[in-house]
Design an enzyme around this catalytic site. Structure first.
Site, PDB file in Angstrom:
ATOM      1  CE  LYS A 619      -3.440  -0.925  -0.517  1.00  0.00           C
ATOM      2  NZ  LYS A 619      -3.807  -1.523  -1.837  1.00  0.00           N
ATOM      3  CB  THR A 620       4.231   2.131   0.159  1.00  0.00           C
ATOM      4  OG1 THR A 620       4.837   1.020  -0.502  1.00  0.00           O
ATOM      5  CG2 THR A 620       4.113   1.860   1.641  1.00  0.00           C
ATOM      6  CB  THR A 622       4.813  -1.946  -4.148  1.00  0.00           C
ATOM      7  OG1 THR A 622       3.503  -2.445  -3.905  1.00  0.00           O
ATOM      8  CG2 THR A 622       5.484  -1.612  -2.830  1.00  0.00           C
ATOM      9  CB  SER A 717      -3.900   2.456   2.107  1.00  0.00           C
ATOM     10  OG  SER A 717      -3.906   1.833   0.864  1.00  0.00           O
ATOM     11  CD1 TRP A 822       1.637  11.617 -11.234  1.00  0.00           C
ATOM     12  CD2 TRP A 822       2.412  11.928 -13.312  1.00  0.00           C
ATOM     13  NE1 TRP A 822       1.972  12.939 -11.352  1.00  0.00           N
ATOM     14  CE2 TRP A 822       2.456  13.164 -12.615  1.00  0.00           C
ATOM     15  CE3 TRP A 822       2.845  11.898 -14.636  1.00  0.00           C
ATOM     16  CZ2 TRP A 822       2.919  14.325 -13.201  1.00  0.00           C
ATOM     17  CZ3 TRP A 822       3.315  13.053 -15.215  1.00  0.00           C
ATOM     18  CH2 TRP A 822       3.336  14.265 -14.504  1.00  0.00           C
ATOM     19  CE  LYS A 838      -2.524  -2.769  -6.267  1.00  0.00           C
ATOM     20  NZ  LYS A 838      -2.045  -3.230  -4.994  1.00  0.00           N
ATOM     21  N   GLY A 839      -5.342   3.047  -6.012  1.00  0.00           N
ATOM     22  CA  GLY A 839      -5.808   4.423  -6.076  1.00  0.00           C
ATOM     23  C   GLY A 839      -7.310   4.448  -5.908  1.00  0.00           C
ATOM     24  CE  LYS A 841     -11.689   8.955  -7.588  1.00  0.00           C
ATOM     25  NZ  LYS A 841     -10.368   8.542  -8.014  1.00  0.00           N
ATOM     26  CE1 TYR A 842      -8.299   5.661   1.595  1.00  0.00           C
ATOM     27  CE2 TYR A 842      -8.379   4.057  -0.194  1.00  0.00           C
ATOM     28  CZ  TYR A 842      -7.646   4.835   0.701  1.00  0.00           C
ATOM     29  OH  TYR A 842      -6.283   4.779   0.676  1.00  0.00           O
TER      30      TYR A 842
HETATM   31  P1  A3P Z   1      -4.779   3.521  -2.329  1.00  0.00           P
HETATM   32  O1  A3P Z   1      -5.489   2.581  -3.221  1.00  0.00           O
HETATM   33  O2  A3P Z   1      -5.087   3.308  -0.908  1.00  0.00           O
HETATM   34  O3  A3P Z   1      -4.908   4.964  -2.743  1.00  0.00           O
HETATM   35  P2  A3P Z   1       0.446  -0.821  -3.539  1.00  0.00           P
HETATM   36  O4  A3P Z   1       0.548  -0.979  -4.978  1.00  0.00           O
HETATM   37  O5  A3P Z   1       1.791  -0.875  -2.877  1.00  0.00           O
HETATM   38  O6  A3P Z   1      -0.545  -1.740  -2.914  1.00  0.00           O
HETATM   39  O7  A3P Z   1      -0.030   0.626  -3.224  1.00  0.00           O
HETATM   40  C1  A3P Z   1      -1.296   1.094  -3.624  1.00  0.00           C
HETATM   41  C2  A3P Z   1      -1.268   2.572  -3.436  1.00  0.00           C
HETATM   42  O8  A3P Z   1      -0.395   3.136  -4.394  1.00  0.00           O
HETATM   43  C3  A3P Z   1      -2.554   3.219  -3.679  1.00  0.00           C
HETATM   44  O9  A3P Z   1      -3.221   3.219  -2.453  1.00  0.00           O
HETATM   45  C4  A3P Z   1      -2.177   4.601  -4.185  1.00  0.00           C
HETATM   46  O10 A3P Z   1      -2.419   5.607  -3.255  1.00  0.00           O
HETATM   47  C5  A3P Z   1      -0.714   4.516  -4.451  1.00  0.00           C
HETATM   48  N1  A3P Z   1      -0.245   5.004  -5.752  1.00  0.00           N
HETATM   49  C6  A3P Z   1       0.849   5.744  -5.935  1.00  0.00           C
HETATM   50  N2  A3P Z   1       1.016   6.033  -7.227  1.00  0.00           N
HETATM   51  C7  A3P Z   1      -0.012   5.479  -7.887  1.00  0.00           C
HETATM   52  C8  A3P Z   1      -0.377   5.454  -9.248  1.00  0.00           C
HETATM   53  N3  A3P Z   1       0.347   6.059 -10.158  1.00  0.00           N
HETATM   54  N4  A3P Z   1      -1.506   4.798  -9.563  1.00  0.00           N
HETATM   55  C9  A3P Z   1      -2.248   4.200  -8.610  1.00  0.00           C
HETATM   56  N5  A3P Z   1      -1.955   4.203  -7.314  1.00  0.00           N
HETATM   57  C10 A3P Z   1      -0.832   4.820  -6.943  1.00  0.00           C
END
Ligand code: A3P
Length: 887
Positions: A619-620, A622, A717, A822, A838-839, A841-842
């Protein structure tokens, strides 16, 4: 008391008679009380330790079976010593002061501690005597202190010496030291603070053990050992004090111009034991290094005794002698009928010293009857005595298993050998097998393991190759695919060691190894020894028989060890009972060791291993980093795992036990090993206990990338992630309830809480990686920056990896306003963004949770800031904000 009297004399005239009387009375009471206390303590001590009246020296001298003492300089008697370290008071770690990193005695000391698998801490003995911290949280850090050069201890400045002495008395810790005079001339002097003289630079002979020394455990006091001892730089101790007991004596050779003179033919101590009756500290002083084998044995006993038996090996030793290559040897090197008879006779003979001793015969049926006529008769005689021995299969044609890529062809070969066994009544149920040249056992050729199980139901094997052949003391065992792999030891006999006279380096070398040399100490220091010998060692000069008969005799003469042989299956269970922490293997790169590379299938490559890892935490960002990385023309990731979807998760959990073939199969074969960068992203590696050690073992040069965001946001997250995966606990409980759940909360809630909170202990997880990786191999990315300005971060990543060509991420990425993140820019202005997961909305985190987490992570964040400062890395903005809250 003297002091008290002096004081009273000084003041006598200035005090009135009544005052004087009063004071005298007080002092008398104090003195009487002190006297009573001391008597009580002494009586309690002797009562507690079962004190016996000292025997008359003359009485005991008659018992001393140690040569003819014409001038006994010591009183030999049973002794009582000071009480030693109580188990919970100190850690079982030895503190070793060496002269330098390379000093040979220092290395010998370490070698013995390592071979015995004892923990130790090395310090270079400082001239002045500064000491490392000895106590941590009221517990002693060391159980025993060893000085390679005892003079560093004796001549330490009084401040440090009193600190060390105080530690030793308080924690029941003893000192071992070695004395070696440096000047050429012989000299005699008093050892500062000790009531004995030292004579240095002497040659000594005819040694003898004090049978009453309480140190003796493994060492058996034996008859006088005639002959010169190695070296001319011995120190002997002349003691005349019953608080100091000799452990070993020897006669001094050619003592010239010594003052005071030393009597020829008298015995002097080369090792003494300070019983600690003088100042409460036990010490053992050696008058030389550990080159003399008996000193080595006494050293082992001293460590054991002075550690209160906490650093000690049991007296049981298990020995299994494999005879590999049965039927394989060339004509002229094999056993004939007489050799087989000798083998049987010796086996019986050895059973008197090694309980249940049985030779373990490894056969390759294809070569049956391929010797001379007499040797073929030998083969038959061996098969005629099948039941007298244990048997295990080698490969049918003695081929190396790693040369068979197909499991089925290995199976075919094994079936041939099994058919041979069944035809000749050879038992097939021992469950043990050995592969020619260790091939396939380690590095693991998984085909061998599978074929062994299918054809022979093999459960035990042994090898010298794990983790490496040398140094032998590091050899270990492991369990893989339910096969227990035991370490094998070398005994100095190889296929070509056939004649005594032609023994490499001369026959004396073999005898030396048996009589207090390498072979002897292999058995002393390893509770379980599996020796590999070969058919050719039992024909001609029968060096195999010579070696083990003499070894057993020598062991019985000089040690109290109890030798026995167990069948392989029992032996393996015993091994992992003794060393349970060895069950899990630690894989290495097969190409990093030439011997391993030689037995690694040509069809396999070591190039299918990652050059870097993205370790998380989850959740950072990756996945975003992963997407950006694979856009680079020289960077290639693993193919996705069918089970865990995107991540291999090899190093953190049970996939690791599938072995490196399994892992490597995820990676493409790079078209250019130098310029192509393979990588893998498993976000669970970050907080895994095992991962850093495992990664460092398999890919020690790999670069490690981690991403950090505010741990509170990370936790939130993860919670949202679990909600969208419909985790019942995440749906049922609010975020605040999750993070603040107490120890008695339902287990599913506690489990979710852990997954939310633990990965956020950033500093402690990173520290664990830094135990195994130098800081320059680690890149810490600011997750916030990755999210807002990925092109800059990707430039930094490219620089860190040293990857080329430089890829322009400013052009390749675009901000997708719909997604809010991005994304990769495709042709015709289209974008490729990460999926819905990923990304997300909450709603934003509620203020109570934010406040709770801010306080929860406070100490962790402070530690992280210190860590980043140490690494010379800038602090991310969220961390700066959190630190401000602390102030
Ligand atoms: P959220 O979904 O909570 O916003 P991981 O891939 O390590 O699980 O991390 C997911 C998080 O990556 C997402 O958490 C989001 O905030 C972050 N993130 C950073 N850059 C992103 C990108 N370009 N597209 C989507 N998520 C991104």
């Amino acid at each position: 008391m003297v002091l008290l009297l002096e004081q009273s004399e000084e003041s006598i005239y200035s005090m009135s008679f009544i005052m004087k009387l009063h004071r005298h009375f007080q002092r008398t009471v104090i003195l009487l009380a002190t006297f009573c206390m001391v008597s009580i303590i002494i009586s309690a001590y002797y009562l507690y330790s079962g004190y016996k009246q000292e025997n008359e020296p003359s009485e005991l001298m008659s018992e001393v079976d140690c040569g003819d003492f014409q001038h006994p300089p010591y009183r030999l008697m049973e002794v009582k010593t000071m009480k030693l370290s109580d188990a919970p008071k100190t850690d079982p770690t030895v503190l070793v002061f060496v002269e330098s990193q390379y000093s040979s005695l220092g290395q010998d000391i370490i070698m013995i501690l390592e071979s015995s698998r004892f923990q130790y801490h090395i310090e270079i003995a400082p001239g002045k005597g500064d000491l490392p911290a000895l106590i941590e949280k009221a517990k002693g850090k060391y159980i025993l202190v060893i000085y390679e050069n005892i003079l560093k201890y004796i001549n330490m400045d009084s401040w440090n010496r009193s600190l060390l002495d105080k530690y030793c008395v308080e924690y029941g810790v003893a000192v071992i030291g070695f004395h070696k005079t440096s000047e050429k001339s012989s000299q005699s002097f008093q050892l500062k603070g000790f009531p004995f003289s030292i004579y240095g630079n002497l040659a000594v002979k005819d040694c003898c053990i004090n049978p009453h020394s309480p140190l003796l455990r493994v060492t058996k006091s034996s008859k006088l050992e005639k002959g010169s001892l190695p070296g001319t730089d011995w120190t002997v101790f002349q003691i005349n004090h019953s608080a100091y007991q000799p452990v070993i004596f020897a006669k001094v050779k050619t003592p010239e111009n010594l003052s005071p003179p030393i009597s020829k033919g008298a015995f002097y101590a080369t090792v003494i034991h300070d019983l600690g009756l003088h100042d409460g500290i036990q010490r053992v002083f050696f008058g030389n290094n550990l080159n003399f084998w008996l000193h080595k044995l006494i050293f082992i006993d001293a460590v054991s005794f002075l550690s209160g038996n906490r650093l000690t090996l049991s007296l049981d030793r298990y020995i299994l002698v494999d005879i590999d290559d049965i039927f394989v040897g060339k004509e002229g090197t094999r056993m004939n009928t007489n050799d087989v008879k000798a083998l049987l006779d010796t086996q019986n003979l050895l059973r008197a010293q090694i309980t249940n001793f049985t030779f373990n015969l490894g056969f390759s049926g294809k070569f049956y009857h391929t010797g001379t006529e007499e040797e073929d008769e030998g083969d038959d005689h061996l098969l005629g005595s099948v039941d007298e021995f244990w048997w295990f299969p080698h490969m049918w044609s003695h081929m190396q298993p790693h040369l068979f890529h197909n499991e089925s062809s290995l199976v075919e070969q094994m079936i041939l050998n099994k058919k041979f066994a069944l035809e000749h009544g050879i038992p097939t149920d021992m469950g043990y097998a050995v592969a020619p040249h260790h091939s396939g056992v380690y590095p693991v050729h998984v085909q061998l393991y599978e074929a062994w199980k299918k054809v022979w139901n093999i459960r035990i094997t042994s090898t010298e190759e794990y983790p490496h052949l040398k140094p032998a003391r590091y050899r270990r065992g492991f369990i893989h695919k339910n096969i227990m792999v035991l370490p094998r030891q070398t005994c100095g006999l190889f296929t070509h060691t056939i004649f005594y006279k032609e023994y490499p380096g001369g026959p004396k070398e073999l005898d030396k190894s048996i009589q207090g040399g390498e072979l002897f100490f292999t058995v002393v220091l390893n509770p379980i020894s599996i020796f590999m010998t070969h058919l050719s060692n039992y024909g001609n000069d029968r060096l195999g028989l010579y070696t083990f008969v003499n070894l057993a005799n020598f062991m019985q003469t000089w040690t109290n060890l109890r030798l026995q042989t167990l069948p392989p299956a029992q032996l393996a269970h015993k091994y992992f009972e003794l060393f349970p922490d060895q069950k899990d293997p630690l894989w290495q790169n097969p190409c990093d060791d030439k011997r391993h590379r030689d037995i690694w299938s040509k069809e396999k490559t070591c190039d299918r291993l990652p050059k870097f890892l993205v370790i998380g935490p989850q959740k950072t960002g990756t996945t975003a980093l992963y997407l950006f990385l694979v856009m680079h023309p020289s960077i290639f990731s693993n193919s996705p795992s069918p089970k865990t979807f995107e991540e291999v998760q090899f190093f953190n959990r049970n996939n690791y036990h599938r072995g490196i073939d399994w892992y490597m199969d995820f990676f493409p074969v790079p078209s250019n090993v130098t310029t192509d960068f393979l990588f893998e992203k498993s976000a669970n590696y970050f907080h895994s206990e095992e991962a850093p050690k495992r990664v460092a073992s398999l890919v020690p040069k790999a670069k490690i990338i981690t991403i950090l965001i505010d741990p509170s946001d990370r936790a939130y997250s993860w919670y949202q992630h679990q909600r969208s995966h419909e985790d019942p606990a995440a749906l049922k409980f609010s975020f605040y309830e999750v993070i603040s759940a107490g120890p008695r909360a339902p287990s599913e809630l506690r489990a979710l809480q852990k997954r939310c909170l633990i990965p956020g202990w950033y500093a402690s997880h990173i520290e664990r990686w830094l135990v195994y990786f130098p800081p320059f191999q680690l890149l810490i990315i600011d997750g916030q920056q990755l999210r807002m300005d990925p092109a800059t971060v990707m430039d930094e990543v490219q620089k860190f990896l040293g990857v080329s060509p430089h890829y322009n991420y400013s052009e390749a990425l675009t901000f997708d306003s719909h997604k809010g993140f991005w994304c990769q820019l495709l042709e015709e202005g289209k974008t490729k963004c990460l999926g819905k997961s990923k990304g997300r909305k909450y709603p934003p985190m509620d203020p109570d949770s934010r406040a709770f987490l801010s306080s929860y992570y406070r100490d962790h964040n402070v530690e992280l800031s210190k860590l980043l400062h140490r690494l010379g890395q800038p602090l991310p903005s969220w961390l700066r904000q959190e630190l401000q809250k602390v102030r």
